[in-house]
Design a protein around this motif. Structure first.
Motif, PDB file in Angstrom:
ATOM      1  N   LEU A 215     118.243  20.678  29.094  1.00 17.03           N
ATOM      2  CA  LEU A 215     118.297  20.769  30.546  1.00 17.03           C
ATOM      3  C   LEU A 215     118.797  19.462  31.159  1.00 17.03           C
ATOM      4  N   ALA A 216     118.338  18.341  30.646  1.00 19.32           N
ATOM      5  CA  ALA A 216     118.802  17.049  31.157  1.00 19.32           C
ATOM      6  C   ALA A 216     120.307  16.894  30.960  1.00 19.32           C
ATOM      7  N   ALA A 217     120.796  17.346  29.806  1.00 28.57           N
ATOM      8  CA  ALA A 217     122.240  17.290  29.569  1.00 28.57           C
ATOM      9  C   ALA A 217     122.981  18.177  30.554  1.00 28.57           C
ATOM     10  N   ALA A 218     122.431  19.362  30.822  1.00 29.46           N
ATOM     11  CA  ALA A 218     123.056  20.259  31.787  1.00 29.46           C
ATOM     12  C   ALA A 218     123.068  19.635  33.181  1.00 29.46           C
ATOM     13  N   GLN A 219     121.978  18.995  33.548  1.00 24.37           N
ATOM     14  CA  GLN A 219     121.911  18.360  34.860  1.00 24.37           C
ATOM     15  C   GLN A 219     122.899  17.214  34.997  1.00 24.37           C
ATOM     16  N   SER A 220     123.223  16.579  33.883  1.00 23.70           N
ATOM     17  CA  SER A 220     124.234  15.514  33.938  1.00 23.70           C
ATOM     18  C   SER A 220     125.617  16.071  34.248  1.00 23.70           C
ATOM     19  N   TYR A 221     125.794  17.376  34.055  1.00 21.85           N
ATOM     20  CA  TYR A 221     127.036  18.052  34.425  1.00 21.85           C
ATOM     21  C   TYR A 221     126.931  18.708  35.804  1.00 21.85           C
ATOM     22  N   GLY A 222     125.878  18.412  36.533  1.00 26.91           N
ATOM     23  CA  GLY A 222     125.740  18.918  37.887  1.00 26.91           C
ATOM     24  C   GLY A 222     124.878  20.146  38.042  1.00 26.91           C
ATOM     25  N   VAL A 223     124.306  20.663  36.957  1.00 26.52           N
ATOM     26  CA  VAL A 223     123.427  21.834  37.060  1.00 26.52           C
ATOM     27  C   VAL A 223     122.187  21.458  37.861  1.00 26.52           C
ATOM     28  N   GLN A 224     121.802  22.340  38.770  1.00 20.18           N
ATOM     29  CA  GLN A 224     120.621  22.114  39.585  1.00 20.18           C
ATOM     30  C   GLN A 224     119.538  23.134  39.213  1.00 20.18           C
ATOM     31  N   PHE A 225     118.293  22.726  39.414  1.00 21.75           N
ATOM     32  CA  PHE A 225     117.165  23.614  39.131  1.00 21.75           C
ATOM     33  C   PHE A 225     116.419  23.900  40.415  1.00 21.75           C
ATOM     34  N   LEU A 226     116.220  25.174  40.688  1.00 22.26           N
ATOM     35  CA  LEU A 226     115.524  25.608  41.894  1.00 22.26           C
ATOM     36  C   LEU A 226     114.268  26.355  41.485  1.00 22.26           C
ATOM     37  N   ARG A 227     113.119  25.802  41.814  1.00 18.45           N
ATOM     38  CA  ARG A 227     111.858  26.468  41.469  1.00 18.45           C
ATOM     39  C   ARG A 227     111.515  27.468  42.560  1.00 18.45           C
ATOM     40  N   GLN A 228     111.895  28.685  42.320  1.00 18.51           N
ATOM     41  CA  GLN A 228     111.712  29.764  43.277  1.00 18.51           C
ATOM     42  C   GLN A 228     111.521  31.070  42.512  1.00 18.51           C
ATOM     43  N   GLN A 229     110.920  32.025  43.162  1.00 18.53           N
ATOM     44  CA  GLN A 229     110.824  33.373  42.601  1.00 18.53           C
ATOM     45  C   GLN A 229     111.954  34.222  43.167  1.00 18.53           C
ATOM     46  N   VAL A 230     112.677  34.902  42.293  1.00 22.50           N
ATOM     47  CA  VAL A 230     113.711  35.834  42.726  1.00 22.50           C
ATOM     48  C   VAL A 230     113.046  37.189  42.931  1.00 22.50           C
ATOM     49  N   THR A 231     113.039  37.670  44.146  1.00 19.87           N
ATOM     50  CA  THR A 231     112.339  38.913  44.455  1.00 19.87           C
ATOM     51  C   THR A 231     113.274  40.112  44.589  1.00 19.87           C
ATOM     52  N   GLY A 232     114.584  39.880  44.648  1.00 20.41           N
ATOM     53  CA  GLY A 232     115.523  40.985  44.768  1.00 20.41           C
ATOM     54  C   GLY A 232     116.935  40.527  44.511  1.00 20.41           C
ATOM     55  N   ALA A 233     117.818  41.481  44.262  1.00 24.89           N
ATOM     56  CA  ALA A 233     119.221  41.162  43.980  1.00 24.89           C
ATOM     57  C   ALA A 233     120.106  42.309  44.444  1.00 24.89           C
ATOM     58  N   GLN A 234     121.290  41.950  44.905  1.00 26.18           N
ATOM     59  CA  GLN A 234     122.223  42.949  45.417  1.00 26.18           C
ATOM     60  C   GLN A 234     123.646  42.505  45.125  1.00 26.18           C
ATOM     61  N   LEU A 235     124.474  43.447  44.694  1.00 30.84           N
ATOM     62  CA  LEU A 235     125.887  43.152  44.464  1.00 30.84           C
ATOM     63  C   LEU A 235     126.622  43.081  45.794  1.00 30.84           C
ATOM     64  N   LEU A 236     127.497  42.085  45.905  1.00 29.63           N
ATOM     65  CA  LEU A 236     128.406  41.972  47.030  1.00 29.63           C
ATOM     66  C   LEU A 236     129.822  42.205  46.531  1.00 29.63           C
ATOM     67  N   GLN A 237     130.760  42.317  47.440  1.00 31.57           N
ATOM     68  CA  GLN A 237     132.139  42.564  47.025  1.00 31.57           C
ATOM     69  C   GLN A 237     132.685  41.431  46.167  1.00 31.57           C
ATOM     70  N   GLU A 238     132.279  40.196  46.481  1.00 22.76           N
ATOM     71  CA  GLU A 238     132.813  39.047  45.754  1.00 22.76           C
ATOM     72  C   GLU A 238     131.721  38.220  45.086  1.00 22.76           C
ATOM     73  N   GLY A 239     130.594  38.826  44.779  1.00 22.91           N
ATOM     74  CA  GLY A 239     129.545  38.064  44.134  1.00 22.91           C
ATOM     75  C   GLY A 239     128.225  38.786  44.119  1.00 22.91           C
ATOM     76  N   VAL A 240     127.149  37.998  44.159  1.00 26.99           N
ATOM     77  CA  VAL A 240     125.796  38.532  44.073  1.00 26.99           C
ATOM     78  C   VAL A 240     124.929  37.825  45.111  1.00 26.99           C
ATOM     79  N   HIS A 241     124.092  38.602  45.775  1.00 24.54           N
ATOM     80  CA  HIS A 241     123.129  38.079  46.749  1.00 24.54           C
ATOM     81  C   HIS A 241     121.744  38.158  46.134  1.00 24.54           C
ATOM     82  N   LEU A 242     121.060  37.025  46.067  1.00 28.94           N
ATOM     83  CA  LEU A 242     119.701  36.971  45.531  1.00 28.94           C
ATOM     84  C   LEU A 242     118.721  36.693  46.661  1.00 28.94           C
ATOM     85  N   THR A 243     117.657  37.469  46.690  1.00 31.43           N
ATOM     86  CA  THR A 243     116.575  37.228  47.639  1.00 31.43           C
ATOM     87  C   THR A 243     115.502  36.416  46.937  1.00 31.43           C
TER      88      THR A 243
END
Length: 426
Positions: A215-243
């Motif tokens: 994970l530390a190596a990934a973060q050195s490449y700009g990866v970010q970590f968000l401590r959140q619960q994903v409660t829903g997901a929906q497809l969009l025309q050009e991507g994905v919307h996460l609640t």
């Protein structure tokens, strides 16, 4: 670590799940130039990846069950401390999954599962070597092999049969007699009859440290970590919307790598109800047992594994089917100490021992889902059962290849070797 919800334009790939599969995929995708965020309601690595046995189990090329499971079913229901347990209260919910598992024990699907597991396992150790070399952490991987021991003379035919089946699958395996076992692992009991040694396996000295270093190596490449619960997901025309629990997030792609918890989001984004269940696994960590073994040792008769780690000796194993909601049955973890009795010349020191339980994600054909669907907007990497650690690095390489395909190119055409792991098989 992110403290706010990232703007959609900043995220190419949102990875749901901060276990070993998720973080290795994050590193792979970030190195390919993707802007990546990992989302998990727990701190990174606190799920099944925290407490795995640490064994790089490349020799385990067979599905989690064979036809003998039919004979063992009464014991599974009645013995709460048995190596394979099905909670009778969970039986109605588990019945459809077990029905599919039994159907997959027919010759053709069984052989397809063996081929799929073997293919991933053959690439697993080299993939880990490449990954760890690239981040300067090769010392976390010990490649001294592993040993399966047997205690009773009447177990020899079973051991010989297993050796023959493994050789048919091109698994490197050697028979060791009692003297060879004593020479290599002198603290084991002299009553052991011998065993099978697997020279092309290894173990990790600290699975949690391995994950945090990746994970530390990934973060050195700009990866970010968000401590959140994903409660829903929906497809969009050009991507994905996460609640999320406190906001929303949009990304060009989403990777579902949340292990045993992946089914609801998969259904929301693909309409596919995957038959995902969990093998609840237990461990008992013995911090006072430093240097007792040179490599991981599994017992044929007792069906558990002992792995030497930097922080002590980890006893792990057993499979329990009881779902995601029932509390841990920690006496099963302590049962591992009882199973160790008689395997050593001197009993293990259990002072300050700590028990643990985690949810291993399992599909009825024992193969993971590694795929790209929904016109490239959804990537999938889950269902690795007890081989998540083993197969994480090679899975990340496959996800990288899938993510790099143009949207107009179908994965089954460009990467036919991944056909066995497609979502469409369900």
């Amino acid at each position: 670590m992110l403290t706010t919800t990232p703007h959609s334009s900043q995220v190419d790939v949102a990875i749901v799940g901060a276990g070993i599969i998720g973080v290795t995929c994050a590193l792979q995708l970030a190195r390919q130039g993707r802007r990546v965020v990992i989302i998990d309601q727990q701190p990174a690595g606190q799920g099944a990846s925290y407490g795995n046995a640490g064994h790089m189990a490349t020799e385990q090329v067979f599905p989690i069950a064979d036809l003998s499971i039919l004979k063992r079913l009464p014991a599974m229901l009645l013995d709460p401390m048995g190596p394979l347990r099905l909670d009778w209260k969970y039986l109605p919910q588990a019945l459809p999954w077990f029905t599919r598992l039994l159907l997959n024990l027919r010759q053709q699907p069984f052989q397809r599962s063996v081929a799929g597991i073997r293919s991933l396992n053959e690439g697993s150790l080299p993939a880990w070597q490449r990954l760890l070399d690239s981040i300067g952490k090769r010392s976390l991987l010990r490649e001294e092999g592993s040993l399966l021991v047997y205690e009773r003379a009447d177990s020899r035919p079973s051991l010989d049969g297993l050796q023959q089946r493994l050789r048919e699958q091109q698994v490197a395996v050697e028979f060791w007699d009692a003297q060879q076992v004593q020479q290599s692992a002198p603290q084991l009991s002299e009553h052991l009859c011998g065993g099978l040694f697997f020279p092309q396996t290894g173990h990790v000295t600290n699975p949690y440290l391995l994950l945090t270093d990746v994970l530390a190596a990934a973060q050195s490449y700009g990866v970010q970590f968000l401590r959140q619960q994903v409660t829903g997901a929906q497809l969009l025309q050009e991507g994905v919307h996460l609640t999320l629990a406190t906001g929303t997030l949009q990304a060009s792609q989403v990777l579902l790598a949340c292990g045993a918890h992946s089914a609801p989001l998969t259904a929301a984004l693909t309409g596919k109800k995957v038959p995902l269940d969990t093998e609840r696994g237990y461990h008992l960590m013995l911090p006072r047992e430093q240097g007792r073994l040179p490599f991981a040792v599994t017992s044929l008769e007792r069906k558990f594994i002992m792995t030497p780690m930097a922080e002590g000796l980890r006893l792990a194993g057993t499979v329990e089917f009881a779902g995601l909601r029932q509390p841990a049955n920690m006496p099963r973890a302590w049962q591992l100490q009882r199973l160790s009795q008689g395997l050593f010349k001197q009993p293990l020191d259990v002072a300050e021992a700590t028990p643990w339980m985690g949810f291993r994600p399992s599909l009825p054909d024992s193969l993971p889902i590694i795929d790209r669907v929904a016109e490239g907007r959804v990537l999938l990497a889950f269902g690795h059962q007890h081989l998540g650690l083993t197969q994480a690095a090679v899975t990340a390489e496959h996800i990288g290849r899938l993510a790099a395909l143009p949207v107009t190119v179908l994965p089954q055409q460009a990467l036919p070797e991944l056909t066995s792991y497609r979502l469409a098989r369900f």
